[in-house]
Design a protein around this motif. Structure first.
Motif: not given
Length: 340
Positions: A281-303
């Motif tokens: 199993a890989l040692t890796t840097c965890r990135v919350p991609a799903y939450m990034m997508g949610r935040q991107a859409m929230d930010l777009l709606l704000a714009h």
């Protein structure tokens, strides 16, 4: 709508008020109109409505590779918020092609989307700015522009890379190679710079020939790792641009008879689902991609709503996840490590 008005014995305006939930008509009239609508199977024209309101309730999502689980998770987050707020999403895959990316930005403009989200653009700043400014609202994911009023959702690539390389150094590695990403990748450039800075800070040698770029895919990682390890058998660790290339590096080590992690330790980036499923199993840097997508859409709606003064830039900090491919221990070398 004319058919509904004629059947119900009312004006077009009355039908419009009933369809749009206005209060200017009686309940009896509304029920009569709704009964005719159900019987005739009438549905309002989205095209006509968008022309009248200058609002289509659609957004465009442009990603580099929709087969990459990182972008799939971003898309899932974007789509979920879009669904919750009554928007539809046009998903566009550029396949890492800058001409195709520019064409898709123009195509989305023709579709009159209310805004766009662009993930990891490979366009130069000028063409990217030109493509974004033609839209009413735009948000960038894993990419920045020094000009233009666009929101950004970013990963702290510098922090994540430093944690990953420091982990390898703390485990005793002194010859650490880097499977770099595409040369046009903004994240790849930040990670490359942080990789070099971390080695220098530890007093280790920074060698350009220990870095090799390749496609951010399993096949690309395998090809790049094979070349790097064949040319430099002294390497005892590899830091990889993403998890897909790290999985490719695992395959390369198997092909070369190099045991992971005893001969070569491997660290990826993103923590896609596959990272925990491969062996080791890989040692890796965890990135919350799903939450990034949610935040991107929230930010777009704000714009879109014109209320984005306090939410222009969102940065997610990666988390180092230690697994079997690069454990917290000194490695067992088949030969002497190269000192810094």
């Amino acid at each position: 709508m004319a058919d509904v008005a004629r059947e119900a014995g009312v004006s077009l305006m009355t039908v419009s008020r009933a369809v749009n939930g206005k209060d200017e008509i009686s309940d009896e009239t509304r029920q009569r109109i709704q009964a005719v609508i159900s019987r005739l199977g009438y549905r309002p024209s989205g095209i006509a409505r968008s022309l009248a309101t200058n609002h289509t309730s659609t957004i465009g999502l442009v990603v580099l590779d929709n087969t990459n689980p990182f972008f799939s998770e971003i898309a899932r987050g974007v789509e979920q918020v879009a669904y919750e707020t009554g928007y539809k999403v046009f998903l566009c895959n550029t396949d890492e092609n800058i001409e195709r990316e520019a064409e898709m930005l123009h195509s989305l403009e023709e579709k009159r989307v209310d805004g766009i989200i662009v993930g990891g653009s490979r366009l130069d700043d000028g063409p990217l700015y030109a493509g974004l400014r033609s839209h009413p609202a735009a948000v960038l994911v894993n990419r920045v522009l020094s000009y233009g009023s666009f929101g950004t959702v970013l990963v702290d690539d510098d922090y994540g890379t430093r944690r990953a390389v420091e982990h390898l150094i703390e485990a005793g590695h002194r010859a650490i190679g880097f499977l770099a990403g595409p040369p046009r990748s903004y994240s790849g450039q930040i990670r490359a710079a942080a990789y070099r800075t971390t080695l220098k800070a530890a007093g280790l040698t920074v060698r350009a020939d220990w870095e090799l770029g390749g496609a951010p895919t399993v096949a690309g990682g395998q090809e790049t790792a094979l070349r790097l390890l064949r040319d430099h058998p002294e390497l005892t660790a590899l830091f990889c641009y993403n998890d897909l290339s790290a999985v490719g590096a695992l395959q390369a080590c198997a092909a070369l008879g190099r045991a992971v992690p005893d001969d070569v330790a491997i660290v990826g980036f993103d923590d896609i689902a596959m990272a925990a499923m491969v062996t080791p199993a890989l040692t890796t840097c965890r990135v919350p991609a799903y939450m990034m997508g949610r935040q991107a859409m929230d930010l777009l709606l704000a714009h879109i709503c014109g209320c984005c003064d306090e939410c222009e830039n969102i940065v997610f900090q990666p988390e180092l996840v230690v697994r079997a491919s690069a454990p917290r221990r000194s490695p067992t070398y088949s030969g002497s490590p190269v000192s810094g």
